[in-house]
Design a protein around this motif. Structure first.
Motif, PDB file in Angstrom:
ATOM      1  N   HIS A   1      -0.369   2.177   7.022  1.00 39.04           N
ATOM      2  CA  HIS A   1      -0.915   1.099   6.184  1.00 39.04           C
ATOM      3  C   HIS A   1      -0.106   1.110   4.901  1.00 39.04           C
ATOM      4  O   HIS A   1      -0.390   1.889   3.998  1.00 39.04           O
ATOM      5  N   LYS A   2       0.941   0.266   4.844  1.00 42.92           N
ATOM      6  CA  LYS A   2       1.931   0.411   3.764  1.00 42.92           C
ATOM      7  C   LYS A   2       1.472  -0.199   2.439  1.00 42.92           C
ATOM      8  O   LYS A   2       1.868   0.271   1.383  1.00 42.92           O
ATOM      9  N   ARG A   3       0.639  -1.245   2.503  1.00 39.15           N
ATOM     10  CA  ARG A   3       0.264  -1.911   1.244  1.00 39.15           C
ATOM     11  C   ARG A   3      -0.824  -1.123   0.529  1.00 39.15           C
ATOM     12  O   ARG A   3      -1.639  -0.456   1.162  1.00 39.15           O
TER      13      ARG A   3
ATOM     14  N   ASP B   1      -4.152  -5.288   3.751  1.00 36.47           N
ATOM     15  CA  ASP B   1      -2.688  -5.343   3.608  1.00 36.47           C
ATOM     16  C   ASP B   1      -2.263  -6.243   2.461  1.00 36.47           C
ATOM     17  O   ASP B   1      -1.346  -7.068   2.600  1.00 36.47           O
TER      18      ASP B   1
ATOM     19  N   ASN C   1       4.068  -2.628  -1.514  1.00 35.56           N
ATOM     20  CA  ASN C   1       4.296  -1.555  -0.547  1.00 35.56           C
ATOM     21  C   ASN C   1       4.203  -0.197  -1.224  1.00 35.56           C
ATOM     22  O   ASN C   1       4.577  -0.045  -2.382  1.00 35.56           O
TER      23      ASN C   1
END
Ligand code: AMP
Ligand code: GLY
Length: 427
Positions: A214-216, A221, A225
């Motif tokens: 889960h990059k955000r 999301d 980032n």
């Protein structure tokens, strides 16, 4: 076996926990390590950017196998330095780590060996890059070719953002320094992402469980980032048939290509994929385990992680019994410092770890240190709280129960880790 683990984050804490379970593990040294790893082995300071210093430490401590966690020493040639001295280190040589160290190189390898990925062009001068953007409207993705601590890929939804990104990298300001002096501009891909990890010995490979990061920074999301705010494994988006396609069209041609290029890949190849309507495509390669993904992928490995890394380093993976498919699920929720990935406070006293562990969750240290006898925050990502269970819901319940026990000023975490997996699981 005397072991040395290089690195100081959640990934390295997860590696230390996994190898410590192995009957093959005798002495364990972590360099530089962190307060969590200090409960598993001895921590010794070292500069992770200095391959010679790392090799000196391995020699001084009579280390049999060194496991290198982060990309920086790998790209800097730590494994080459070890081989030169007749020492053993698990990880790719610099020429193979370039799959992460240079996006221009990795895109060229994908093109040459017909691995599906976003169409792209590489630029080193501003005016050609700007001309290209005139012909290729947004959405488009601008990437610094070199290492940029996960911040070098800019997904541009407008032309103005794309122009600004290119100007930041190739203009006077050179915001990403040397890393941004070569820029890859690529087609925007739509789809769901997943992370795959292939442990390779130069010829054969073993796949670990699939995972989803889960990059955000924010729920659903949203926001900028980060290095990764949570993960779960296995990822239901990676079905058996998708996995078979990824092996055939991505992983195997890449490893064969690296042999043909004279830089056979040994170590973990992290394959970030986008599941697009046209099939799986590579978003990026990394030359190491993902963080936080490895905190959920290693506990699901059905076998001895140390035996796996050792066999890969020796080039004898085919002698290992094939692992069973992972049973159950694992989830990790990252506890961050408020403000991350921008500026954040450090030095906040942490409490509640014992209560968190009592829930059955494991608390892995990512950015902590000891100060005047107190455990304090020392990074943007402070802990990974890992839960496991028969189902993804069980794993998430355990991880979140652990999270609520941990206390420090400015604590922040996402509340929707695993949501996509749960939705898919129900379909
Ligand atoms: P990277 O550093 O290359 O992994 O990119 C960081 C993140 O940016 C990825 O995890 C994706 O979410 C996004 N991204 C990178 N490349 C693309 C692309 N070509 N299309 C859409 N999203 C992308
Ligand atoms: N979680 C993303 C990475 O390790 O690069």
């Amino acid at each position: 076996m005397n072991l040395l683990i290089i690195g100081s984050g959640g990934r390295e804490h997860a590696i230390a926990l996994a190898v410590k379970k192995s009957p093959l593990c005798d002495k364990l040294i972590c360099a530089p390590g962190n307060p969590g790893m200090a409960t598993l082995g001895r921590c010794i300071p070292v500069s992770v950017t200095d391959p010679k210093a790392i090799a000196d430490l391995a020699q001084a401590e009579s280390i049999d196998l060194t496991i290198v966690g982060p990309e920086i020493p790998l790209v800097a040639g730590v494994v080459d330095e070890f081989r030169k001295r007749g020492l053993r280190a698990f990880g790719p040589i610099a020429g193979a780590a370039a799959l992460e160290g240079s996006k221009a190189f990795s895109k060229d390898i994908m093109k040459k060996y017909a691995v599906p990925t976003a169409a792209y062009e590489t630029f080193t001068d501003l005016s050609s890059a700007l001309n290209f953007l005139k012909m290729h409207p947004a959405p488009i993705v601008v990437k610094a070719s070199g290492l940029a601590a996960g911040k070098g890929a800019i997904v541009c939804l407008t032309d103005a953002e794309a122009i600004a990104a290119v100007e930041e990298m190739l203009g006077e300001k050179a915001v990403f320094g040397e890393s941004g002096k070569t820029v890859v501009i690529e087609e925007f891909m739509e789809g769901e992402e997943a992370s795959l990890f292939a442990v390779c010995d130069g010829k054969d490979y073993v796949l670990l469980a699939s995972a989803q990061d889960h990059k955000r920074i924010f729920d659903n999301d949203l926001g900028p980032n980060t290095g990764g705010m949570g993960a779960y494994a296995p990822a239901p988006v990676v079905t058996d048939s998708l996995l078979a396609e990824v092996k055939k069209t991505i992983i195997e041609p890449t490893f064969r290509g690296m042999v043909q290029e004279g830089v056979p890949y040994t170590g973990v190849l992290y394959v970030g994929i986008m599941v697009t309507p046209q099939g799986p495509k590579v978003v990026e390669y990394n030359c190491r385990l993902g963080d936080p993904e490895c905190q959920v992928v290693l506990p699901l490995y059905d076998g001895d992680v140390l035996a796996l890394f050792d066999a890969a380093e020796r080039g004898v993976l085919s002698s290992l019994k094939a692992p069973e498919a992972p049973r159950g699920s694992a989830a990790v929720v990252v506890l961050a410092s408020g403000g991350y990935p921008g500026d954040y406070k450090k030095g906040c006293v942490v409490t509640g770890l014992e209560a968190a562990e009592k829930t059955g969750a494991h608390v892995l240290h990512a950015g902590t240190k000891m100060e005047n006898g107190n455990l304090v925050t020392a990074g943007g990502r402070v802990f990974g709280v890992v839960g496991s269970g028969d189902t993804l819901q069980d794993a998430l319940d355990q991880a979140y129960a652990g999270c609520t026990e941990v206390k420090y000023d400015g604590i922040f975490y996402r509340k929707d880790i695993g949501k996509k997996g749960l939705q898919r699981g129900l379909k």
